[in-house]
Design an enzyme around this catalytic site. Sequence first.
Site, PDB file in Angstrom:
ATOM      1  N   LEU A 255       6.333  -2.065   4.950  1.00 44.56           N
ATOM      2  CA  LEU A 255       5.291  -3.053   4.659  1.00 44.56           C
ATOM      3  C   LEU A 255       3.918  -2.407   4.523  1.00 44.56           C
ATOM      4  O   LEU A 255       3.475  -1.651   5.389  1.00 44.56           O
ATOM      5  CB  LEU A 255       5.250  -4.118   5.749  1.00 44.56           C
ATOM      6  CG  LEU A 255       4.370  -5.332   5.401  1.00 44.56           C
ATOM      7  CD1 LEU A 255       5.022  -6.169   4.308  1.00 44.56           C
ATOM      8  CD2 LEU A 255       4.115  -6.184   6.640  1.00 44.56           C
ATOM      9  N   HIS A 256       3.233  -2.739   3.438  1.00 41.42           N
ATOM     10  CA  HIS A 256       1.882  -2.221   3.188  1.00 41.42           C
ATOM     11  C   HIS A 256       1.120  -3.240   2.346  1.00 41.42           C
ATOM     12  O   HIS A 256       1.705  -3.965   1.532  1.00 41.42           O
ATOM     13  CB  HIS A 256       1.916  -0.870   2.474  1.00 41.42           C
ATOM     14  CG  HIS A 256       2.652  -0.893   1.164  1.00 41.42           C
ATOM     15  ND1 HIS A 256       4.036  -0.925   1.074  1.00 41.42           N
ATOM     16  CD2 HIS A 256       2.198  -0.900  -0.118  1.00 41.42           C
ATOM     17  CE1 HIS A 256       4.395  -0.943  -0.193  1.00 41.42           C
ATOM     18  NE2 HIS A 256       3.300  -0.938  -0.948  1.00 41.42           N
ATOM     19  N   VAL A 257      -0.175  -3.296   2.548  1.00 43.43           N
ATOM     20  CA  VAL A 257      -1.037  -4.219   1.821  1.00 43.43           C
ATOM     21  C   VAL A 257      -1.949  -3.425   0.897  1.00 43.43           C
ATOM     22  O   VAL A 257      -2.402  -2.319   1.242  1.00 43.43           O
ATOM     23  CB  VAL A 257      -1.861  -5.103   2.791  1.00 43.43           C
ATOM     24  CG1 VAL A 257      -2.866  -4.283   3.574  1.00 43.43           C
ATOM     25  CG2 VAL A 257      -2.556  -6.234   2.053  1.00 43.43           C
TER      26      VAL A 257
END
EC number: 3.6.1.59
Length: 373
Positions: A255-257
Site C-alpha cells: 500500500l502506497h499513496v
Amino acid sequence: MPEQVENSEVKSPTYDISKFRLKRILQNNSVRKSIALLGTFPDLSETDDAIVVFEKNAYQESDVSTSKELPAKPSYFSAELKVDTEFINNIYGSFQVVPSPDLCGVKSTVIYPATDKHVEKYSICQKYLIRETPDLYESTTLPYINLSQFSLEWVYNILEHKKETERIVFEDNDPETGFILLPDLKWDGRNVENLYLLGIVHKHNIKSLRDLNGSHLPLLRNMRQSAKDAISKRYGLNPNQLRMYFHYQPSFYHLHVHINPIRNDAPGIWCEKSHMLDTVISNLELLPDFYQRATLPFVLYEGNKLLDLYEEKITVRSVAAPISDSKELEKVPAVESSIEGFSDDDPGERECKRIKLATPEPKEAEVPAQACA
C-alpha cells in the site's frame, strides 16, 4: 515519534548510462516531452533488458530570472543564449534557441534489469476497462497477483533503511499507522511545481484498496494529516492544493499513496486509475468492508497476462456485432401514433419510442429484489 530524515549519501549505479544500446523505442510522448527506450548494457549482460526514460525538465522561475540583485544563477536571458531566427512577420517572431548547458539537463530514469511487466508498463498498446467484482478479484486477480507481482525487495529496502535513506522526506516509524514519504522517480526532486511524492506504509500485507477495511482508518487518517504537515513545512505548499490518491491496480502491491499538486497533471490521475484518499476514508467510515464488496474498474493493457485470464471468463476484446436499423425495425411491433409522450412528427422521439418498444419488459421472476434497508 515522527521525524524528519536528512542524509546526503548517494550510491553509484552498477551501469554506465552512456553504454546503453537501443533495441527499440517503447513510447515517445510528445505531450510529456518524454521517451522510453528498451535496450541493454552490453558490458554487463547481453540478455538482461534495460529501460531508459528521458524526460525534459520542467521550467523553474529562476531559469527565466533577469534580476541582477539575486545570486548569480544560469538564466535563459544571458550572453550564453544562442538564437537562430526562423522568421519574423509583423509583431510575431519564431526562433530556435539553445540556452546555457546548465539549463539543458534531461531527467533520466533507468530500470535494470527490466522484467516483461516493466516493458509492458512503458509500452504503447491497446487498453481495456475491466469491471472487477469481488468474486472476480478472488478468482482471477488475486491468484495472478500472488504468482506474478513485482518483487517488493526495493520497498522493504526503503522501509528498513537499507537504501534511499538520503531521499526520505519524512517518516513516522509506528508499525501500525506509520509510513515513509519520499520522492517518486517521476520527480526530479527540485522543481516544487512538479512535486511528486510517495507515502509507503510500514505495515505489511496490505496489497491494495481491496485489503483496506475499517481497522485501517487510523493509518489512512495519519497519512493524510502527517503528509500534509510535512509537505507544508518542507516545501511551503498549501495542503488544500495537494492531490492524494491510490492507484488501482497499483504498479506494486504494497500500500502506497501518491501525492502531487492539483495544478500538476501527473500520470495516472484519471478516473479509471486513481481513488482519492479522502474518498477512500469516507467510504470506509460509511461501510467498513466497502472495498471487499465494491466493483472496482481498472485498465489492462494488451499483452498483460491478466487480460488473457479475464478473457477466459468475460468478453473483453470483442463486442457483439451491432444490429442494423432495418433488422431491428422488423422486430418492433407497429404502434399507434397517439401513444402519450411521443410525437410521430419528431424523429428523435420516434427513435426513443422504437428503442423502448424493442426492449422487452422483464418477467416478474427476473425483477431484482429490493435491497433491505
